[in-house]
Scaffold this motif. Sequence first.
Motif, PDB file in Angstrom:
ATOM      1  N   PRO A  14       0.794  -1.236   0.000  1.00  0.00           N
ATOM      2  CA  PRO A  14       0.000   0.000   0.000  1.00  0.00           C
ATOM      3  C   PRO A  14       0.825   1.286   0.000  1.00  0.00           C
ATOM      4  O   PRO A  14       0.254   2.370   0.002  1.00  0.00           O
ATOM      5  N   PHE A  15       2.149   1.183  -0.029  1.00  0.00           N
ATOM      6  CA  PHE A  15       2.993   2.369  -0.017  1.00  0.00           C
ATOM      7  C   PHE A  15       3.484   2.712  -1.420  1.00  0.00           C
ATOM      8  O   PHE A  15       4.275   3.638  -1.598  1.00  0.00           O
ATOM      9  N   THR A  16       3.006   1.975  -2.419  1.00  0.00           N
ATOM     10  CA  THR A  16       3.387   2.198  -3.813  1.00  0.00           C
ATOM     11  C   THR A  16       2.632   3.389  -4.386  1.00  0.00           C
ATOM     12  O   THR A  16       1.421   3.521  -4.206  1.00  0.00           O
ATOM     13  N   MET A  17       3.350   4.228  -5.117  1.00  0.00           N
ATOM     14  CA  MET A  17       2.733   5.428  -5.703  1.00  0.00           C
ATOM     15  C   MET A  17       1.919   5.059  -6.944  1.00  0.00           C
ATOM     16  O   MET A  17       2.440   4.424  -7.866  1.00  0.00           O
ATOM     17  N   PRO A  18       0.638   5.442  -6.993  1.00  0.00           N
ATOM     18  CA  PRO A  18      -0.120   5.277  -8.238  1.00  0.00           C
ATOM     19  C   PRO A  18       0.409   6.228  -9.315  1.00  0.00           C
ATOM     20  O   PRO A  18       1.016   7.256  -9.005  1.00  0.00           O
ATOM     21  N   LYS A  19       0.192   5.861 -10.563  1.00  0.00           N
ATOM     22  CA  LYS A  19       0.503   6.804 -11.638  1.00  0.00           C
ATOM     23  C   LYS A  19      -0.320   8.074 -11.407  1.00  0.00           C
ATOM     24  O   LYS A  19      -1.529   8.003 -11.133  1.00  0.00           O
ATOM     25  N   GLU A  20       0.330   9.211 -11.534  1.00  0.00           N
ATOM     26  CA  GLU A  20      -0.364  10.462 -11.221  1.00  0.00           C
ATOM     27  C   GLU A  20      -1.613  10.655 -12.064  1.00  0.00           C
ATOM     28  O   GLU A  20      -2.635  11.152 -11.579  1.00  0.00           O
ATOM     29  N   ALA A  21      -1.550  10.240 -13.331  1.00  0.00           N
ATOM     30  CA  ALA A  21      -2.720  10.403 -14.210  1.00  0.00           C
ATOM     31  C   ALA A  21      -3.893   9.549 -13.745  1.00  0.00           C
ATOM     32  O   ALA A  21      -5.046   9.833 -14.103  1.00  0.00           O
ATOM     33  N   SER A  52       0.321   1.497 -11.223  1.00  0.00           N
ATOM     34  CA  SER A  52       1.237   1.976 -10.195  1.00  0.00           C
ATOM     35  C   SER A  52       2.620   2.188 -10.784  1.00  0.00           C
ATOM     36  O   SER A  52       2.946   1.691 -11.865  1.00  0.00           O
ATOM     37  N   ASP A  53       3.434   2.915 -10.055  1.00  0.00           N
ATOM     38  CA  ASP A  53       4.829   3.118 -10.435  1.00  0.00           C
ATOM     39  C   ASP A  53       5.683   2.024  -9.787  1.00  0.00           C
ATOM     40  O   ASP A  53       6.695   2.299  -9.145  1.00  0.00           O
ATOM     41  N   ALA A  54       5.250   0.782  -9.963  1.00  0.00           N
ATOM     42  CA  ALA A  54       5.974  -0.377  -9.427  1.00  0.00           C
ATOM     43  C   ALA A  54       6.767  -1.040 -10.545  1.00  0.00           C
ATOM     44  O   ALA A  54       6.418  -0.934 -11.727  1.00  0.00           O
TER      45      ALA A  54
END
Length: 588
Positions: free
Chosen positions: A452-459, A473-475
Amino acid sequence: MYKTIRCGEVRTEDVGKEVTLAGWVDRWRDHGGVIFLDVRDRWGVVQVTANPALSAQAHKAASEARNEFVIQIRGFVRRRPAGMENPNLETGAVEVEAREAVILNPSLTPPFNINEDAPVDENVRLKYRYLDLRRQRLQRNLVLRHKVTKFMRDYLDARGFIEVETPILFKTTPEGARDYLVPSRVHPGCFYALPQSPQQLKQLLMVAGVERYFQIARCFRDEDQRGDRQPEFTQLDLEMSFIHRDDVLDTVEGLFTELIPAVAPWKKIFKLPFPRLSWTEAMERYGVDKPDLRFGMELLDAGAAFAKSEFIVFQDALKGGGVIKCIVAPGCAAYSRKDVDDLTAFAREQGAKGLATVAYTGEGFKGSVSKFVSADEAEELRQLTGAAIGDLVLLVADEKTVANQTLGALRLLFRDRLNLAAKDVIAFAWVLDFPMFHWNVEEKRWEAEHHPFTMPKEADLPKIDSDPGAVLSDAYDLVGNGFELASGSIRIHRRDIQHKVFERLGLSEADIQGRFGHLLAAFEYGAPPHGGIAPGIDRLVMVLADEPNIREVIAFPKNQQAIDVMADAPSPAEPRQLKELHIRLADD
């Protein structure tokens, strides 16, 4: 000192020198009065001769020695007689003539031969792991592991990273597996958790301004065991501030690109720079998110060839929104009906309803669905797949997820069966842009695909509430030869986004504050953008050493039931200990 030279380092330039050796008797032979001993230490083996004409004392001690006795030898290095050299040993041109021998410690007869790598029941090996580790293959694996971690430390140190240790006793956090809990004696009813990874702690180090952190970190996960899993394992944990995704990828790709020739020159990197695939592309082309790129045999969409098929199975799949996908097994057209039945059973084990086959021969085509496939369809399928005479096409008509998973498993089965992948090659690749969430059908809720600490794509941030299944996500994962070798992501560094993700995962406000309040509070004090990754050291060394599982590269592993056979752990605790920890067993 017990030794003046290591057994495996005696060379022809030492001829004439007096040396003292100490080690284990690897082999013992009596050749008509002269005793021959192979004496072993970590650096190798050297032959020792004990001639009664030169030293009665040394001959007597050598005659009493047996395999695995610990022995000390003082003597002179000599060239072996002409024709008696052993080209298979680095010390094979020399021997040591014993003038004095001392048995430092005798040994019972070991439960298996240590001086050969013959098969031994794994539980016997693990019970006597201290003997198993004396074997040359295991010694090599430990040395290789040491070289890997040392190279990693030196590489990162030269690039401004600092090694920081983080706590082993921490707070239970959701990271995809069960936590190992540690009860607190001084706080009744409260528990620490052993870290599944130092995830929150390394993010807090970024808030602390460390900027470039790494750690050879021990991690603990209570999950079902398999060949590439252990209850406790080791990873290279690293985190960087003020970076984008490609900064992390470039750092790790540079590390691995330099590491392989330095510590495992027998391995070749398949392609540089490492190929990059989206998660969707990996699943569509290979059926898995950790594809083995050493061979082709990619998944192909055969729907166009059967768009007008009268075969009801194909019709139903396409009408229901499913797919018809296939792989080509080279040279397997002659498979028998039993062979195909076995493959069909395997496909069903993966979740498929069945498996269809079309085999191309010099006389046309045949196969399990040949009577349902027209000549035109068979020819269109051949052109679509590039199948040649002698090849077997395997088709799955099902939901896309099931078809991909099934054919991905069949692809790996044929890899091993047909020896399609070069053993001396590592095919690294990056898999990017994973889904942020996946739907847990049983519990009817969204879960984090990575954590749950993964950043989603901003868009995709606006979709978290409206369409979570579409959020990317930016994974990123680093894969190699069919294994996930590293996993990482750009992290969330903003409180509002992290709170929204927790809410999307169904956590109540009380849960969010109780479990993650410290992290959310830290994000309000100028948390920098940051991201990281964690290569698995056990899996990497396993691949480099060509071992079948990670137990072969860990000094003291658990078996497949997560049991330490040597120490008989886990084991019951004393009633006094349980009382001190305020624990009462359910059936007490």
